[in-house]
Design an enzyme around this catalytic site. Structure first.
Site, PDB file in Angstrom:
ATOM      1  N   GLU A  26     -47.652  13.667  -7.787  1.00  0.00           N
ATOM      2  CA  GLU A  26     -48.833  14.388  -7.302  1.00  0.00           C
ATOM      3  C   GLU A  26     -50.104  13.577  -7.526  1.00  0.00           C
ATOM      4  O   GLU A  26     -50.991  13.555  -6.683  1.00  0.00           O
ATOM      5  CB  GLU A  26     -48.947  15.761  -7.971  1.00  0.00           C
ATOM      6  CG  GLU A  26     -47.900  16.754  -7.507  1.00  0.00           C
ATOM      7  CD  GLU A  26     -47.972  17.055  -6.008  1.00  0.00           C
ATOM      8  OE1 GLU A  26     -49.049  16.880  -5.415  1.00  0.00           O
ATOM      9  OE2 GLU A  26     -46.943  17.447  -5.427  1.00  0.00           O
TER      10      GLU A  26
ATOM     11  N   TYR B 209     -58.150   3.895  -6.460  1.00  0.00           N
ATOM     12  CA  TYR B 209     -58.563   5.011  -7.342  1.00  0.00           C
ATOM     13  C   TYR B 209     -57.905   4.862  -8.720  1.00  0.00           C
ATOM     14  O   TYR B 209     -57.131   5.704  -9.166  1.00  0.00           O
ATOM     15  CB  TYR B 209     -58.231   6.365  -6.709  1.00  0.00           C
ATOM     16  CG  TYR B 209     -58.896   6.563  -5.371  1.00  0.00           C
ATOM     17  CD1 TYR B 209     -60.217   7.020  -5.297  1.00  0.00           C
ATOM     18  CD2 TYR B 209     -58.230   6.265  -4.187  1.00  0.00           C
ATOM     19  CE1 TYR B 209     -60.847   7.188  -4.073  1.00  0.00           C
ATOM     20  CE2 TYR B 209     -58.856   6.424  -2.951  1.00  0.00           C
ATOM     21  CZ  TYR B 209     -60.158   6.886  -2.904  1.00  0.00           C
ATOM     22  OH  TYR B 209     -60.777   7.052  -1.700  1.00  0.00           O
TER      23      TYR B 209
ATOM     24  N   TYR C  21     -55.390  21.940  -8.498  1.00  0.00           N
ATOM     25  CA  TYR C  21     -54.315  21.646  -7.546  1.00  0.00           C
ATOM     26  C   TYR C  21     -53.097  21.031  -8.255  1.00  0.00           C
ATOM     27  O   TYR C  21     -51.960  21.486  -8.107  1.00  0.00           O
ATOM     28  CB  TYR C  21     -54.801  20.704  -6.431  1.00  0.00           C
ATOM     29  CG  TYR C  21     -53.632  20.112  -5.706  1.00  0.00           C
ATOM     30  CD1 TYR C  21     -52.895  20.884  -4.826  1.00  0.00           C
ATOM     31  CD2 TYR C  21     -53.185  18.811  -5.990  1.00  0.00           C
ATOM     32  CE1 TYR C  21     -51.760  20.393  -4.226  1.00  0.00           C
ATOM     33  CE2 TYR C  21     -52.053  18.307  -5.395  1.00  0.00           C
ATOM     34  CZ  TYR C  21     -51.351  19.104  -4.514  1.00  0.00           C
ATOM     35  OH  TYR C  21     -50.210  18.616  -3.945  1.00  0.00           O
TER      36      TYR C  21
ATOM     37  N   ASP D  56     -54.209  22.175  -1.688  1.00  0.00           N
ATOM     38  CA  ASP D  56     -54.783  20.865  -1.336  1.00  0.00           C
ATOM     39  C   ASP D  56     -55.308  20.936   0.102  1.00  0.00           C
ATOM     40  O   ASP D  56     -55.347  22.013   0.718  1.00  0.00           O
ATOM     41  CB  ASP D  56     -53.738  19.748  -1.505  1.00  0.00           C
ATOM     42  CG  ASP D  56     -52.612  19.847  -0.489  1.00  0.00           C
ATOM     43  OD1 ASP D  56     -52.526  20.859   0.237  1.00  0.00           O
ATOM     44  OD2 ASP D  56     -51.809  18.893  -0.403  1.00  0.00           O
TER      45      ASP D  56
END
Ligand code: SF4
Length: 360
Positions: A50, A95, A133, A151
């Site tokens: 995830e 990220y 989430y 999401d």
């Protein structure tokens, strides 16, 4: 707040939605994609997948996920991994803060729970880097708890089915959408229900005009389709424009080594390595002055072209230079790294790859 003011109408206003769960799960049972994290949906696998899937396509994530669990098979291994090795496993996914948070979450799971994450939504939600989430996804998929995970895919599907014109970037829309998901969820199969909704958004109820309504298992319940309004939903407030930044990347080479530094932890691209990275587009005279001011002598200067890299809030317009020097010493936090060790020894963001690959 009364039901009437909800941004996503519930069963009291749309009693026909009672059929959604059965239609969706029947479709999912026959069409679910085979994905490596679905083979063994342990808390570790679900949390890792995830987090990797945030901002990243499934096809991109699959090889990263496989490599990651082969090298770091559980929370215990992740909690003690060296940062350089962790970032090498993450290199190219972008990220990078996600990787740091995952390690911190693993450290907390080892410290508080001896490596065994409890079946408790609030305990999962308190882990570093875990939002509503991700906590909902882990709780429902790994533990079978009846918790919503909302999401972008889920927001799009439910905004269309209910015909909601709410701005789905607003926190209240997510909250009301989560309430609707909880209401519609088949509590005997919370994990499959969560994944089925996401899957529908990923492969059928695609953004804009790409929605495949004709083969959608819930099309008879869909208000947006009935009103011929699919491409206009969901409504999203316009994003703020990205800040535009000009940068100069100086690949300062001396003998067989390149000048690098490690970026500060916690910030943009934290913990990764980079060549000399200066604000603005420097002229050739300014680059020469930069080298001379640090005791070096410029031997040759070659342009490596221009590249653009987009972050969530920033756009970098980079100009690269290969700068051959003599006599330059390490300075500030910069040091010379052997060219032969850079590919494997110094994790670097993809933003710089187009320049670096020209000199390795
Ligand atoms: S009918 Fe079309 S818009 Fe409605 S849920 Fe299905 S794919 Fe999405």
């Amino acid at each position: 707040m009364s039901t009437d003011s909800k941004l996503f109408p519930g069963l009291s206003q749309r009693p026909d939605l009672i059929d959604l769960s059965a239609l969706l799960l029947d479709w999912y049972d026959r069409n679910a994609r085979t994905l490596p994290w679905r083979d063994d949906p342990s808390p570790y696998h679900v949390l890792l997948s995830e987090v990797m899937l945030q901002q990243t396509q499934v096809e991109t994530v699959i090889p990263y996920f496989r490599r990651f669990i082969a090298e770091l098979p559980d929370f215990a291994a992740l909690s003690v991994v060296e940062d350089a090795r962790l970032l090498r496993l993450w290199q190219g996914l972008g990220y990078y803060r996600r990787a740091h948070y995952l390690k911190r979450a693993a450290i907390e799971i080892m410290r508080l729970y001896g490596g065994v994450l409890p079946a408790d939504y609030h305990a999962i939600r308190r882990l570093p880097g875990v939002g509503d989430y991700t906590a909902g996804a882990v709780a429902s998929i790994a533990f079978g708890l009846p918790v919503a995970a909302v999401d972008g895919n889920v927001l799009r599907v439910l905004a269309r089915i209910t015909g909601s014109k709410a701005d789905v970037t607003a926190a209240r829309a997510k909250k009301d959408c989560a309430a609707l998901v909880t209401e519609l969820m088949d509590t005997r199969r919370p994990g499959d229900f969560t994944q089925a909704l996401m899957e529908l958004g990923a492969v059928i109820c695609r953004p804009g005009a790409q929605a495949k309504c004709a083969c959608c298992p819930v099309n008879r319940l869909c208000l947006a389709r009935a009103q011929n309004n699919v491409a206009a939903l969901p409504v999203k407030a316009p994003k703020k424009p990205r800040r535009q930044e000009h940068r100069s990347l100086l690949l300062i080479r001396q003998k067989d080594a390149l000048l690098l530094r490690r970026r500060e932890d916690g910030g943009l691209l934290g913990g990764l390595y980079e060549p000399v990275n200066l604000p603005g587009h420097l002229t050739e005279a300014e680059i020469k002055a930069f080298v001379t001011a640090r005791g070096g002598r410029l031997l040759a200067l070659d342009s490596l072209g221009e590249r653009r890299h987009l972050f969530t809030h920033i756009s970098w317009h980079m100009r690269g230079w290969l700068v051959d020097t003599q006599g330059l010493c390490d300075f500030d936090d910069h040091f010379f790294a052997p060219l032969s060790e850079i590919a494997d020894g110094y994790p670097m963001p993809s933003a710089f790859k187009g320049f670096i690959n020209q000199v390795l």
